[in-house]
Each structure stands twice: as structure tokens, then as C-alpha cells.
Scaffold this motif. Structure first.
Motif, PDB file in Angstrom:
ATOM      1  N   LYS A 120     -14.494  -2.503   3.292  1.00  0.00           N
ATOM      2  CA  LYS A 120     -14.197  -3.872   3.764  1.00  0.00           C
ATOM      3  C   LYS A 120     -15.296  -4.848   3.350  1.00  0.00           C
ATOM      4  O   LYS A 120     -15.035  -5.919   2.807  1.00  0.00           O
ATOM      5  CB  LYS A 120     -14.019  -3.888   5.283  1.00  0.00           C
ATOM      6  N   SER A 121     -16.558  -4.523   3.642  1.00  0.00           N
ATOM      7  CA  SER A 121     -17.665  -5.448   3.317  1.00  0.00           C
ATOM      8  C   SER A 121     -17.739  -5.681   1.810  1.00  0.00           C
ATOM      9  O   SER A 121     -17.924  -6.813   1.356  1.00  0.00           O
ATOM     10  CB  SER A 121     -18.995  -4.873   3.810  1.00  0.00           C
ATOM     11  N   THR A 122     -17.537  -4.629   1.040  1.00  0.00           N
ATOM     12  CA  THR A 122     -17.559  -4.736  -0.424  1.00  0.00           C
ATOM     13  C   THR A 122     -16.431  -5.644  -0.898  1.00  0.00           C
ATOM     14  O   THR A 122     -16.606  -6.511  -1.746  1.00  0.00           O
ATOM     15  CB  THR A 122     -17.425  -3.332  -1.047  1.00  0.00           C
TER      16      THR A 122
ATOM     17  N   ARG B  19     -23.180   5.724   1.995  1.00  0.00           N
ATOM     18  CA  ARG B  19     -23.825   4.569   2.622  1.00  0.00           C
ATOM     19  C   ARG B  19     -24.949   5.027   3.556  1.00  0.00           C
ATOM     20  O   ARG B  19     -25.933   4.337   3.736  1.00  0.00           O
ATOM     21  CB  ARG B  19     -22.784   3.759   3.399  1.00  0.00           C
TER      22      ARG B  19
HETATM   23  N1  LIG Z   1     -13.685   0.925  -3.970  1.00  0.00           N
HETATM   24  C1  LIG Z   1     -14.867   1.545  -3.851  1.00  0.00           C
HETATM   25  N2  LIG Z   1     -15.196   2.495  -4.727  1.00  0.00           N
HETATM   26  C2  LIG Z   1     -16.372   3.168  -4.601  1.00  0.00           C
HETATM   27  N3  LIG Z   1     -17.289   2.927  -3.634  1.00  0.00           N
HETATM   28  C3  LIG Z   1     -16.988   1.954  -2.753  1.00  0.00           C
HETATM   29  C4  LIG Z   1     -15.791   1.212  -2.801  1.00  0.00           C
HETATM   30  N4  LIG Z   1     -15.790   0.306  -1.789  1.00  0.00           N
HETATM   31  C5  LIG Z   1     -16.958   0.486  -1.128  1.00  0.00           C
HETATM   32  N5  LIG Z   1     -17.683   1.462  -1.697  1.00  0.00           N
HETATM   33  C6  LIG Z   1     -18.976   1.997  -1.237  1.00  0.00           C
HETATM   34  O1  LIG Z   1     -18.683   2.711  -0.045  1.00  0.00           O
HETATM   35  C7  LIG Z   1     -19.647   2.414   0.995  1.00  0.00           C
HETATM   36  C8  LIG Z   1     -18.939   1.746   2.169  1.00  0.00           C
HETATM   37  O2  LIG Z   1     -18.485   0.463   1.747  1.00  0.00           O
HETATM   38  P1  LIG Z   1     -18.463  -0.763   2.786  1.00  0.00           P
HETATM   39  O3  LIG Z   1     -18.003  -1.957   2.035  1.00  0.00           O
HETATM   40  O4  LIG Z   1     -19.755  -0.816   3.513  1.00  0.00           O
HETATM   41  O5  LIG Z   1     -17.308  -0.267   3.788  1.00  0.00           O
HETATM   42  P2  LIG Z   1     -16.864  -0.890   5.214  1.00  0.00           P
HETATM   43  O6  LIG Z   1     -17.354  -2.306   5.238  1.00  0.00           O
HETATM   44  O7  LIG Z   1     -15.373  -0.771   5.206  1.00  0.00           O
HETATM   45  O8  LIG Z   1     -17.509  -0.045   6.252  1.00  0.00           O
HETATM   46  C9  LIG Z   1     -20.690   1.531   0.360  1.00  0.00           C
HETATM   47  O9  LIG Z   1     -21.776   2.362  -0.061  1.00  0.00           O
HETATM   48  C10 LIG Z   1     -19.990   0.937  -0.850  1.00  0.00           C
HETATM   49  O10 LIG Z   1     -20.917   0.702  -1.903  1.00  0.00           O
END
Ligand SMILES: Nc1ncnc2c1ncn2[C@@H]1O[C@H](COP(=O)(O)OP(=O)(O)O)[C@@H](O)[C@H]1O
Ligand SMILES: Nc1nc2c(ncn2[C@H]2C[C@H](O)[C@@H](COP(=O)(O)O)O2)c(=O)[nH]1
Length: 265
Positions: free
Chosen positions: A38-40, A194
Motif C-alpha cells: 500500500k505505502s509503495t 521489510r
Molecule cells: N509490488 C511489489 N513488488 C515487490 N516488492 C514490493 C512490492 N510492493 C511493495 N514491496 C515491498 O514490500 C514491502 C512492504 O511494502 P509496503 O508498501 O510497506 O506495504 P504496506 O504499506 O501494504 O504494508 C516493502 O519492503 C516494499 O519495498
């Protein structure tokens, strides 16, 4: 359609130009499992749609709860309580406390007035990371089913949640949901990558339960939803099993799908 009609009615009777503009804002939440991306995804969107407003989940608030009474009594720096850590260490003791704080923090975010800069957009858009709705229909519901919320706690939670949603009404209404979906196994891999310290004891089974909860609420529509405007809210399902972080073509595809979805709301 009903949502648009009620918005137009509201606009026609509201005297204040700003509140009329508030009515025109398209509000969406991004929902999905822990570590789904989500954050990404929000970073990707904010780089593309720089005129939109974005509100991330107040995780740092949950990791640093300041006891105000301690500060006034002792006038020294109050202890920082990591409520997220407490909840994961002893979910039966801390889940109800966590949900009251997480939900209050989400209400505060969702009722926050929009900046003038966003309000003056031709078509203002606001995107939330999760919502007061996933607080209930994903997390609180899961914690009750796992018996970390007892009957009284679940009853009380639903009582004040329904009261606040009905009181705040349009101020917390959403026009659409963007559901990021990946397998629990993929989310678990990303969670481990993460390496958030509070989550080191989490098991994949918990993510499987949260995945099923999202599927029941947003795709199968079997979850009992208590608010008319949320029963048939438009949902954009985005499969994010594959990497979009380092794949610009995948990122572009997600952006164009979101743009078309928002335009249709
Ligand atoms: N589509 C993707 N493919 C590979 N890695 C991803 C992807 N989306 C996020 N990540 C990685 O996965 C981890 C969790 O992503 P994050 O955005 O923090 O998730 P959330 O906000 O949903 O908890 C981070 O280390 C990020 O770099
Ligand atoms: N018990 C709850 N935990 C929650 C809630 N909202 C988020 N969280 C947890 C899940 C993660 O460990 C962390 C941040 O979520 P991400 O999906 O961004 O990793 O906070 C909740 O309402 N209840």
C-alpha cells in the motif's frame, strides 16, 4: 449513482462555497493486507497525480503513544508506549485498546478539512491508506474471530463505531475503494523483507486470515456491512502479486487503471 445524487443535493443546499467544494471531492481508500504494498503504491500514485491529496496510516502514532497525564504530573519526558508492539506481544490484553486508538486516529484523518490547494483543483481527489471501515471489517472483526476481542469488547466497539459513522456521516463517506491484492504468501515474504521490528513474531496464518477477510468484504461481498453507502461501493481490484516497484510498465498500468476508475466515480 445514489452517492452522486446525494452529493448534488447536498451541494444545492449548502450555502458555503468551501463546503460545496468539499462535496465535490472524490474520496477513496486503498485497502489490502499487511505488507501487500500500500505505502509503495501510494508513493507511485503521488508521483503521478501530484495534485491529489494523500493520507497515510498513522503508524508512528501507534508506535509512540505519549501518556499526557504522566507529563503533567512529573513535567519530565513521558514514556513512549509502543501500542503496536504491545498489541502483537499480548493481543488478548491489548487488541481492544489498539482498535479504539487506531479507529480514533483514522476518524481524525478522514474528517480533516482539505487544503485550499486541493480544494481549488478542478476535480479534487483524496486518497486514504485504509479507513475507518477496514478498521472494523478487517481488523476488529478478525481479532474478535480470533477471540482477542471478547463478546463485550466486540459489542462495545461496534456500538461506538456505528454511532460515530452515523454522526460524521458524509464527512467519512467514501466514493470508492482500491483493493490491492496479493497472496498471503507474497505478503509474508514482503513483510519479512521489510523487517518491521513489531512484526517479527507474525505468522503467515494471520495474513491468510486477513486475506480471507478482505476477500469476504471486497470481492465475495459476504461480510455484513452496516452502512447503506458502503454496501455497493465501487471497488477497483488491483493484482499486485508481481513487482511494480522496479517495473515501470507495471506501475504505468496501475496508474492508468486508477485514473480511469477515479474518472468514473
Ligand atoms: N509490488 C511489489 N513488488 C515487490 N516488492 C514490493 C512490492 N510492493 C511493495 N514491496 C515491498 O514490500 C514491502 C512492504 O511494502 P509496503 O508498501 O510497506 O506495504 P504496506 O504499506 O501494504 O504494508 C516493502 O519492503 C516494499 O519495498
Ligand atoms: N490490530 C490491528 N493492526 C493494524 C490495524 N491497522 C494496521 N495494523 C497493523 C498491521 C501492520 O503491522 C501495521 C501497519 O500496517 P501495514 O499494512 O501498513 O503494514 O499496523 C488495525 O486496525 N488493527
Amino acid at each position: 449513482m445514489e452517492n452522486q445524487i446525494s452529493k448534488l443535493l447536498q451541494q444545492s443546499i449548502s450555502p458555503d462555497p468551501n463546503s460545496r467544494k468539499e462535496m465535490q471531492v472524490k474520496k477513496l481508500s486503498v485497502e489490502g493486507n499487511i505488507a501487500v504494498g500500500k505505502s509503495t503504491f501510494l508513493k507511485l500514485l503521488s508521483n503521478t497525480f501530484q495534485e491529489w491529496s494523500f493520507a497515510t496510516e498513522p503508524l508512528k502514532k501507534w508506535q509512540n503513544v505519549q501518556s499526557t497525564s504522566f507529563q503533567t504530573m512529573t513535567s519530565s519526558k513521558p514514556p513512549m508506549d509502543n501500542l503496536l508492539q504491545l498489541m502483537y506481544d499480548d493481543p488478548t490484553r491489548w487488541s481492544y485498546t489498539f482498535q479504539t486508538f487506531s479507529c480514533m486516529s483514522r476518524f481524525k484523518i478522514q474528517i480533516q478539512p482539505l487544503s485550499e490547494q486541493v480544494l481549488h483543483q478542478q476535480e479534487p481527489v483524496q486518497i486514504f491508506e485504509r479507513s475507518v471501515y477496514s478498521d472494523r471489517y478487517i481488523f476488529a472483526k478478525t481479532l474478535y474471530e480470533l477471540q482477542h476481542l471478547n463478546e463485550i469488547e466486540w459489542t462495545l466497539y461496534q456500538e461506538w463505531h456505528t454511532f460515530l459513522i452515523e454522526e460524521f456521516s458524509r464527512r467519512v463517506a467514501l466514493d470508492g475503494i482500491i483493493y490491492l491484492r496479493a497472496s498471503p504468501e507474497k505478503c509474508f515474504q514482503r513483510l519479512q523483507k521489510r523487517a518491521r521490528k513489531e512484526e517479527k513474531t507474525l505468522q503467515c496464518e494471520y495474513l491468510e486470515k486477513l486475506h480471507d477477510q478482505h476477500e469476504s468484504w471486497l470481492t465475495k461481498k459476504t461480510t455484513e456491512v452496516h452502512f447503506e453507502n458502503m454496501k455497493n461501493i465501487p471497488v477497483l481490484l488491483l493484482d499486485v502479486e508481481e513487482d511494480f516497484e522496479n517495473n515501470s510498465a507495471a506501475g504505468d498500468d496501475l496508474n492508468s487503471r486508477v485514473k480511469a476508475f477515479v474518472a468514473g466515480l
